[in-house]
Design an enzyme around this catalytic site. Structure first.
Site, PDB file in Angstrom:
ATOM      1  N   ARG A 240      41.221  93.955  55.216  1.00  0.00           N
ATOM      2  CA  ARG A 240      42.225  92.928  54.917  1.00  0.00           C
ATOM      3  C   ARG A 240      41.908  91.604  55.610  1.00  0.00           C
ATOM      4  NH1 ARG A 240      46.922  95.575  56.482  1.00  0.00           N
ATOM      5  NH2 ARG A 240      47.074  94.416  58.408  1.00  0.00           N
TER       6      ARG A 240
ATOM      7  N   TYR B   4      54.994  72.666  39.769  1.00  0.00           N
ATOM      8  CA  TYR B   4      54.893  73.878  38.938  1.00  0.00           C
ATOM      9  C   TYR B   4      56.216  74.643  39.001  1.00  0.00           C
ATOM     10  CZ  TYR B   4      52.647  78.345  37.571  1.00  0.00           C
ATOM     11  OH  TYR B   4      52.285  79.515  36.969  1.00  0.00           O
TER      12      TYR B   4
ATOM     13  N   ASP C 134      49.810  70.942  46.084  1.00  0.00           N
ATOM     14  CA  ASP C 134      49.204  71.790  45.060  1.00  0.00           C
ATOM     15  C   ASP C 134      48.153  70.932  44.350  1.00  0.00           C
ATOM     16  OD1 ASP C 134      48.552  73.187  42.744  1.00  0.00           O
ATOM     17  OD2 ASP C 134      50.578  73.979  42.464  1.00  0.00           O
TER      18      ASP C 134
ATOM     19  N   LYS D 152      42.598  78.765  37.805  1.00  0.00           N
ATOM     20  CA  LYS D 152      42.254  77.688  36.875  1.00  0.00           C
ATOM     21  C   LYS D 152      40.771  77.311  37.033  1.00  0.00           C
ATOM     22  CE  LYS D 152      46.602  78.097  36.015  1.00  0.00           C
ATOM     23  NZ  LYS D 152      47.674  77.388  36.671  1.00  0.00           N
TER      24      LYS D 152
HETATM   25  C1  LIG Z   1      48.870  78.034  37.331  1.00  0.00           C
HETATM   26  C2  LIG Z   1      49.379  77.201  38.407  1.00  0.00           C
HETATM   27  C3  LIG Z   1      49.876  77.758  39.580  1.00  0.00           C
HETATM   28  C4  LIG Z   1      50.013  79.237  39.775  1.00  0.00           C
HETATM   29  O1  LIG Z   1      48.813  79.927  39.702  1.00  0.00           O
HETATM   30  P1  LIG Z   1      48.787  81.476  39.314  1.00  0.00           P
HETATM   31  O2  LIG Z   1      47.425  81.895  39.677  1.00  0.00           O
HETATM   32  O3  LIG Z   1      49.107  81.549  37.853  1.00  0.00           O
HETATM   33  O4  LIG Z   1      49.847  82.172  40.137  1.00  0.00           O
HETATM   34  C5  LIG Z   1      50.279  76.905  40.583  1.00  0.00           C
HETATM   35  N1  LIG Z   1      50.219  75.574  40.439  1.00  0.00           N
HETATM   36  C6  LIG Z   1      49.756  75.000  39.322  1.00  0.00           C
HETATM   37  C7  LIG Z   1      49.714  73.520  39.232  1.00  0.00           C
HETATM   38  C8  LIG Z   1      49.339  75.787  38.270  1.00  0.00           C
HETATM   39  O5  LIG Z   1      48.912  75.211  37.148  1.00  0.00           O
END
Ligand SMILES: *Cc1c(COP(=O)(O)O)cnc(C)c1O
Length: 397
Positions: free
Chosen positions: A61, A116, A188, A213
Site C-alpha cells: 500500500r 466538477y 483541479d 483523462k
Molecule cells: C473526470 C473528472 C474528474 C473525476 O475523475 P474520475 O477519474 O472520473 O473520478 C475530476 N475533475 C475533472 C475536471 C474531471 O473531468
C-alpha cells in the site's frame, strides 16, 4: 553496468522529462520499463531490518517499484515546487482525499462555482456531514474572494477552466489572498495537465489530476493523482496513509505508459481542438464557442498569461433550437461518441446544463449547450461528421 538514459538529473524541457524521469534500467536488468508489481508483503532479510523498517519498500500500500516510477515522472513534470505525489483509484478520490487531508470539523471551505459536479457533491454531502461548511464563489471573482474569507477558512478549491462552462478563474490572484489568510489552494488541473499549466508554480499548494483523462489517455483506466508543495505534502502524506488510499498496479502501469506520450497526444488535441473551435465559430448554427485559447473568449487573457497550451475539450452554445433538433444532431454524428469522461484518443460530444447545480452564479447561455472532446482522428473527417450533424439539426427544426 550503465544505461545511458538513466540518472537522477533530468534535462529542463518537460517533454524530455516525461521520457527520462522514473527510469531505472539497472534495477530491471536492462529493461526500459518497470514490471507491474502485484504485491502486498515485502520481506525483510533480518530481524534488525524489520525492527528498523529498513529497505526501499515496506508494504504494498505504501509503494512499489511501479508506483515509484510513475510518481517520479509526475514529480519531474510538476517541477521543482512539487514535494510529493499521491496516487488514487480515481480522479474524484484524489479530490476527496485532498480535502479530507487538509480539513477538519469546524473549518470553512471556498469552492469555485464551476468545479466538477461530483466535487460539489462531496462537499455538500460528506464534508457537510463531518462539520465542514462550503461557500461557492463566482469563477471570475479574482482578488474579490477576500470578502468571502472567514476566520476559519482553511482551503480554496479551484478548477481552471471549468470543464463544462470554461470560465477561467484568476488562480494567482485567488492564491495570493488565500495565502495571506492562511488557507491552502487546491486546484483541479485535469484540463491542461501540468504540461500546459504549472499550477504549483502559480500559488497552488495541491494540484490534482483526474488521470483517467489525459494522463491515461486511452479511455481504459480510472485513476487520480495529487501533487503537493512542501507546505501541503506532510498533510497529504498523512491523509493518504491514514485513509489507506492506494491504486491498483495494472492501472498504475497504464498511467505510466500513458504519461510517456502525453506531450505528443496533448499537442495534437490542442491543435485539432483549436482548429475545430475556430471552424465552429464560423458556423451559422453556433452562437458562441467557449474555449479560452480563442482570442475573443473572456478568459483568453488569463489563459495566455498562465497556460502554455490547451487541451481538446471545449463547449459550444447553439442558437436556440428545440431538444429534438439537438437530439437529431447527436444521433447523426458517428465519430463523436456520446459518453462521459474525455481525454482519451477518441472524440466525444455530450449535452450539459450547468444551471442544474450552480449556486453562486447564474448560468444562462441563451441556447442549447454541447461539450466536445476533439480526439486524434483526422480533423477533416471530424468536420464532415459535424457537418452531417448540423444538417440533421436544421432538418429537425
Ligand atoms: C473526470 C473528472 C474528474 C473525476 O475523475 P474520475 O477519474 O472520473 O473520478 C475530476 N475533475 C475533472 C475536471 C474531471 O473531468
Amino acid at each position: 553496468m550503465s544505461f545511458s538514459n538513466d540518472g537522477p538529473v533530468h534535462p529542463q524541457q518537460p517533454e524530455t522529462r516525461l521520457v527520462t524521469a522514473g527510469r531505472d534500467a539497472e534495477a530491471q536488468k536492462g529493461f526500459v520499463n518497470p514490471p507491474v508489481v502485484h504485491g502486498s508483503t515485502v520481506l525483510y532479510p533480518t530481524a534488525d531490518d524489520l525492527h528498523a523498517h529498513r529497505g526501499e519498500y515496506q508494504y504494498g500500500r505504501h509503494g512499489t517499484p511501479t508506483t515509484r516510477a510513475l510518481q517520479d515522472v509526475l514529480m519531474a513534470l510538476e517541477g521543482p515546487q512539487c514535494a510529493g505525489v499521491g496516487l488514487t483509484p480515481s480522479g474524484l478520490a484524489a479530490i476527496s482525499t485532498a480535502l479530507l487531508s487538509v480539513l477538519k470539523a469546524g473549518d470553512h471551505l471556498l469552492v469555485c462555482d464551476n468545479v466538477y459536479r461530483p466535487s460539489r457533491n462531496f462537499c455538500n454531502g460528506l464534508l457537510a456531514r463531518y462539520g465542514v461548511e462550503t461557500t461557492y464563489f463566482d469563477p471570475l471573482i479574482g482578488a474579490g474572494i477576500e470578502a468571502l474569507f472567514k476566520p476559519n477558512t482553511r482551503a480554496v478549491l479551484t478548477e481552471a477552466p471549468g470543464s463544462q462552462s470554461f470560465e477561467m478563474p484568476d488562480i494567482p490572484a485567488i492564491a495570493a489572498v488565500a495565502h495571506v489568510r492562511g488557507a491552502l489552494v487546491i486546484d483541479d488541473n485535469t484540463w491542461a495537465t501540468p504540461l500546459y499549466h504549472r499550477s504549483l508554480g502559480q500559488g497552488v499548494d495541491i494540484s490534482i489530476q483526474a488521470a483517467t483523462k489525459y494522463i491515461g489517455g486511452h479511455s481504459d483506466i480510472m485513476f487520480g493523482t495529487i501533487s503537493a508543495n512542501a507546505k501541503a505534502w506532510p498533510l497529504l502524506a498523512e491523509g493518504i496513509r491514514l485513509l489507506g488510499v492506494c491504486a491498483g498496479p495494472d492501472d498504475v502501469y497504464l498511467a505510466l505508459r500513458g504519461v510517456r506520450t502525453l506531450s505528443v497526444r496533448l499537442a495534437q488535441h490542442y491543435r485539432s481542438g483549436l482548429e475545430m473551435a475556430r471552424w465552429l465559430q464560423t458556423r451559422p448554427e453556433v452562437a458562441r464557442v467557449l474555449h479560452p485559447a480563442i482570442e475573443t473568449d473572456p478568459g483568453h487573457a488569463i489563459w495566455k498569461r498562465d497556460f502554455t497550451g490547451a487541451s481538446g475539450l471545449f463547449s459550444i452554445v447553439l442558437k436556440p433550437a428545440p431538444q429534438k433538433a439537438v437530439d437529431a444532431l447527436l444521433d447523426t454524428v458517428k465519430l463523436f461518441g456520446m459518453g462521459y469522461s474525455w481525454g482519451g484518443f477518441e472524440s466525444l460530444v455530450i449535452p450539459f446544463d450547468c444551471g442544474d447545480y450552480r449556486t453562486a452564479t447564474k448560468w444562462a447561455p441563451g441556447g442549447p449547450t454541447l461539450r466536445l472532446h476533439i480526439g486524434l482522428e483526422s480533423i477533416d473527417d471530424l468536420k464532415a461528421d459535424l457537418d452531417r450533424g448540423f444538417a440533421a439539426l436544421k432538418a429537425a427544426m
